[in-house]
Write a protein that holds these residues in place. Structure first.
Motif, PDB file in Angstrom:
ATOM      1  N   GLU A 133     -25.784  19.604 124.773  1.00  6.21           N
ATOM      2  CA  GLU A 133     -26.274  18.801 125.894  1.00  6.21           C
ATOM      3  C   GLU A 133     -27.666  19.252 126.305  1.00  6.21           C
ATOM      4  O   GLU A 133     -27.988  20.444 126.246  1.00  6.21           O
ATOM      5  CB  GLU A 133     -25.335  18.933 127.094  1.00  6.21           C
ATOM      6  N   ARG A 134     -28.472  18.310 126.736  1.00  5.93           N
ATOM      7  CA  ARG A 134     -29.794  18.645 127.263  1.00  5.93           C
ATOM      8  C   ARG A 134     -29.668  18.829 128.770  1.00  5.93           C
ATOM      9  O   ARG A 134     -29.924  17.911 129.550  1.00  5.93           O
ATOM     10  CB  ARG A 134     -30.798  17.557 126.900  1.00  5.93           C
ATOM     11  N   THR A 135     -29.260  20.016 129.153  1.00  3.98           N
ATOM     12  CA  THR A 135     -29.074  20.368 130.561  1.00  3.98           C
ATOM     13  C   THR A 135     -29.662  21.747 130.814  1.00  3.98           C
ATOM     14  O   THR A 135     -29.877  22.514 129.868  1.00  3.98           O
ATOM     15  CB  THR A 135     -27.579  20.382 130.946  1.00  3.98           C
ATOM     16  N   PRO A 136     -29.921  22.113 132.061  1.00  2.00           N
ATOM     17  CA  PRO A 136     -30.476  23.441 132.360  1.00  2.00           C
ATOM     18  C   PRO A 136     -29.557  24.554 131.866  1.00  2.00           C
ATOM     19  O   PRO A 136     -28.326  24.463 131.957  1.00  2.00           O
ATOM     20  CB  PRO A 136     -30.580  23.442 133.886  1.00  2.00           C
ATOM     21  N   ILE A 137     -30.145  25.615 131.350  1.00  2.93           N
ATOM     22  CA  ILE A 137     -29.361  26.735 130.836  1.00  2.93           C
ATOM     23  C   ILE A 137     -28.597  27.425 131.967  1.00  2.93           C
ATOM     24  O   ILE A 137     -27.530  28.022 131.740  1.00  2.93           O
ATOM     25  CB  ILE A 137     -30.278  27.738 130.089  1.00  2.93           C
ATOM     26  N   SER A 138     -29.089  27.316 133.192  1.00  3.66           N
ATOM     27  CA  SER A 138     -28.421  27.967 134.328  1.00  3.66           C
ATOM     28  C   SER A 138     -27.057  27.368 134.625  1.00  3.66           C
ATOM     29  O   SER A 138     -26.195  28.028 135.222  1.00  3.66           O
ATOM     30  CB  SER A 138     -29.305  27.888 135.583  1.00  3.66           C
ATOM     31  N   THR A 139     -26.842  26.122 134.196  1.00  2.79           N
ATOM     32  CA  THR A 139     -25.547  25.471 134.437  1.00  2.79           C
ATOM     33  C   THR A 139     -24.885  25.019 133.138  1.00  2.79           C
ATOM     34  O   THR A 139     -23.973  24.203 133.158  1.00  2.79           O
ATOM     35  CB  THR A 139     -25.723  24.253 135.365  1.00  2.79           C
ATOM     36  N   TYR A 140     -25.340  25.557 132.016  1.00  2.00           N
ATOM     37  CA  TYR A 140     -24.839  25.119 130.719  1.00  2.00           C
ATOM     38  C   TYR A 140     -23.367  25.506 130.561  1.00  2.00           C
ATOM     39  O   TYR A 140     -22.972  26.629 130.872  1.00  2.00           O
ATOM     40  CB  TYR A 140     -25.653  25.745 129.586  1.00  2.00           C
ATOM     41  N   GLY A 176     -37.199  25.753 118.541  1.00  2.00           N
ATOM     42  CA  GLY A 176     -36.775  27.054 118.052  1.00  2.00           C
ATOM     43  C   GLY A 176     -37.942  28.003 117.895  1.00  2.00           C
ATOM     44  O   GLY A 176     -37.763  29.150 117.492  1.00  2.00           O
ATOM     45  N   ARG A 177     -39.133  27.521 118.221  1.00  2.00           N
ATOM     46  CA  ARG A 177     -40.334  28.360 118.189  1.00  2.00           C
ATOM     47  C   ARG A 177     -40.894  28.562 119.596  1.00  2.00           C
ATOM     48  O   ARG A 177     -41.395  29.624 119.925  1.00  2.00           O
ATOM     49  CB  ARG A 177     -41.395  27.704 117.299  1.00  2.00           C
ATOM     50  N   LYS A 178     -40.812  27.506 120.391  1.00  2.00           N
ATOM     51  CA  LYS A 178     -41.182  27.593 121.803  1.00  2.00           C
ATOM     52  C   LYS A 178     -40.158  26.778 122.580  1.00  2.00           C
ATOM     53  O   LYS A 178     -40.093  25.554 122.443  1.00  2.00           O
ATOM     54  CB  LYS A 178     -42.588  27.053 122.046  1.00  2.00           C
ATOM     55  N   ALA A 179     -39.363  27.468 123.379  1.00  2.00           N
ATOM     56  CA  ALA A 179     -38.279  26.787 124.102  1.00  2.00           C
ATOM     57  C   ALA A 179     -38.854  25.839 125.158  1.00  2.00           C
ATOM     58  O   ALA A 179     -39.883  26.115 125.766  1.00  2.00           O
ATOM     59  CB  ALA A 179     -37.367  27.813 124.761  1.00  2.00           C
ATOM     60  N   LYS A 180     -38.156  24.723 125.346  1.00  2.25           N
ATOM     61  CA  LYS A 180     -38.528  23.754 126.366  1.00  2.25           C
ATOM     62  C   LYS A 180     -37.358  23.569 127.324  1.00  2.25           C
ATOM     63  O   LYS A 180     -36.202  23.675 126.933  1.00  2.25           O
ATOM     64  CB  LYS A 180     -38.891  22.412 125.719  1.00  2.25           C
ATOM     65  N   ASN A 233     -34.354  22.446 129.446  1.00  2.00           N
ATOM     66  CA  ASN A 233     -33.201  21.561 129.244  1.00  2.00           C
ATOM     67  C   ASN A 233     -32.772  21.408 127.784  1.00  2.00           C
ATOM     68  O   ASN A 233     -31.950  20.535 127.484  1.00  2.00           O
ATOM     69  CB  ASN A 233     -33.445  20.178 129.858  1.00  2.00           C
ATOM     70  N   TRP A 234     -33.277  22.259 126.899  1.00  2.00           N
ATOM     71  CA  TRP A 234     -32.820  22.209 125.514  1.00  2.00           C
ATOM     72  C   TRP A 234     -31.705  23.213 125.254  1.00  2.00           C
ATOM     73  O   TRP A 234     -31.144  23.253 124.169  1.00  2.00           O
ATOM     74  CB  TRP A 234     -33.991  22.409 124.548  1.00  2.00           C
ATOM     75  N   GLY A 235     -31.382  24.041 126.201  1.00  2.00           N
ATOM     76  CA  GLY A 235     -30.181  24.847 126.217  1.00  2.00           C
ATOM     77  C   GLY A 235     -29.793  25.551 124.935  1.00  2.00           C
ATOM     78  O   GLY A 235     -30.599  26.199 124.268  1.00  2.00           O
ATOM     79  N   ALA A 236     -28.505  25.397 124.585  1.00  2.00           N
ATOM     80  CA  ALA A 236     -27.934  26.099 123.432  1.00  2.00           C
ATOM     81  C   ALA A 236     -28.624  25.710 122.133  1.00  2.00           C
ATOM     82  O   ALA A 236     -28.745  26.531 121.215  1.00  2.00           O
ATOM     83  CB  ALA A 236     -26.438  25.822 123.348  1.00  2.00           C
ATOM     84  N   TYR A 237     -29.079  24.470 122.032  1.00  2.00           N
ATOM     85  CA  TYR A 237     -29.733  24.032 120.798  1.00  2.00           C
ATOM     86  C   TYR A 237     -30.992  24.861 120.540  1.00  2.00           C
ATOM     87  O   TYR A 237     -31.205  25.356 119.427  1.00  2.00           O
ATOM     88  CB  TYR A 237     -30.086  22.550 120.886  1.00  2.00           C
ATOM     89  N   ALA A 238     -31.822  25.036 121.560  1.00  2.00           N
ATOM     90  CA  ALA A 238     -33.038  25.828 121.401  1.00  2.00           C
ATOM     91  C   ALA A 238     -32.695  27.265 121.031  1.00  2.00           C
ATOM     92  O   ALA A 238     -33.306  27.850 120.122  1.00  2.00           O
ATOM     93  CB  ALA A 238     -33.866  25.792 122.682  1.00  2.00           C
ATOM     94  N   ILE A 239     -31.709  27.832 121.707  1.00  2.00           N
ATOM     95  CA  ILE A 239     -31.313  29.215 121.410  1.00  2.00           C
ATOM     96  C   ILE A 239     -30.807  29.323 119.975  1.00  2.00           C
ATOM     97  O   ILE A 239     -31.127  30.283 119.255  1.00  2.00           O
ATOM     98  CB  ILE A 239     -30.250  29.692 122.420  1.00  2.00           C
ATOM     99  N   SER A 240     -30.032  28.327 119.531  1.00  2.00           N
ATOM    100  CA  SER A 240     -29.507  28.364 118.164  1.00  2.00           C
ATOM    101  C   SER A 240     -30.625  28.281 117.129  1.00  2.00           C
ATOM    102  O   SER A 240     -30.534  28.878 116.050  1.00  2.00           O
ATOM    103  CB  SER A 240     -28.501  27.229 117.944  1.00  2.00           C
TER     104      SER A 240
END
Length: 247
Positions: A106-113, A156-160, A162-169
């Motif tokens: 989901e594209r949601t804030p990591i604080s509430t993921y 995956g190079r520069k996090a944006k 609301n990209w949450g788990a996808y960016a971290i992965s």
């Protein structure tokens, strides 16, 4: 590399595993590899989609493909061992892996993921790639030259936001590629590992991430295949540990 012109038989007699082969970039890559001479192992969750890719390859009289239905979310060590045993029995070696399967989450804030969804994204996008590569390494060590391609992303190079788990992965995927590439250079110099950032492409995942975007403004998966061919073929034998853009 967007303009790379691959020889027609670039992948002749090679055996290549493509994950997420039933749709989007994975489907395009599987068919493209087959058109360039490869025997493709189609791995995915939805048998109906894999069957459609298999049938296309058969209809066009390309090297006969193989189908491996596997849900990477629920796969365990025994599933990967069984896959390796099947490949060994059928082909004896493996020339390449394209790690294409992945989910957006989901594209949601990591604080509430949602932590349950976070775990699922990491299992499919990261853990499955680790286990699959580890298990299949002995088969790739038997190949004259083997290539492992990971799928990265701009986030995956520069996090944006609301990209949450996808960016971290995808940050984790970049790190995994770098670790495999540097360690295999010593352990198994015949195996190279690189990553591709496909960029904005006309896929269902892209549509989920950007529902208001006009997909007709984006290149199709088939249009970004030059880099996928380059990294899987022997023109890239000296390319290792690189994260490259398909566009």
């Amino acid at each position: 590399m967007f303009d790379y012109q691959a020889p027609s038989q670039l992948l002749k007699d090679k055996v290549i595993l493509v994950t997420g082969a039933g749709d989007g970039i994975g489907k395009a890559a599987a068919i493209t590899y087959a058109k360039h001479g490869a025997t493709v192992i189609l791995l995915g969750r939805t048998t109906k989609k894999l069957d459609a890719v298999y049938d296309y390859i058969e209809r066009h009289h390309l090297p006969q493909a193989a189908i491996v239905p596997l849900n990477l979310d629920g796969a365990g060590e025994h599933d990967y061992i069984e896959l390796a045993n099947t490949i060994e029995a059928e082909f004896g070696h493996l020339d390449g892996i394209l790690h294409n399967a992945g989910i957006l989450g989901e594209r949601t804030p990591i604080s509430t993921y949602d932590p349950t969804l976070f775990d699922k994204v990491m299992r499919i996008n990261v853990t499955s790639q680790l286990l699959l590569t580890q298990t299949l390494l002995p088969l790739m060590q038997r190949a004259q030259n083997a290539s492992v391609i990971f799928t990265s992303s701009g986030v995956g190079r520069k996090a944006k936001a609301n990209w949450g788990a996808y960016a971290i992965s995808k940050f984790a995927t970049e790190a995994m590629m770098q670790l495999f590439s540097s360690e295999l250079a010593e352990l198994s110099p015949n195996i190279r590992a690189n990553a591709i950032n496909p960029g904005a492409t006309r896929t269902s995942m892209r549509a989920s991430a950007y529902p208001e975007e006009d997909p007709d403004t984006l290149p199709t998966p088939e249009e970004i295949m030059p880099l996928y061919l380059y990294l899987m073929g022997e023109d890239s034998l000296t390319t290792n540990g690189k994260s490259l853009d398909a566009q």
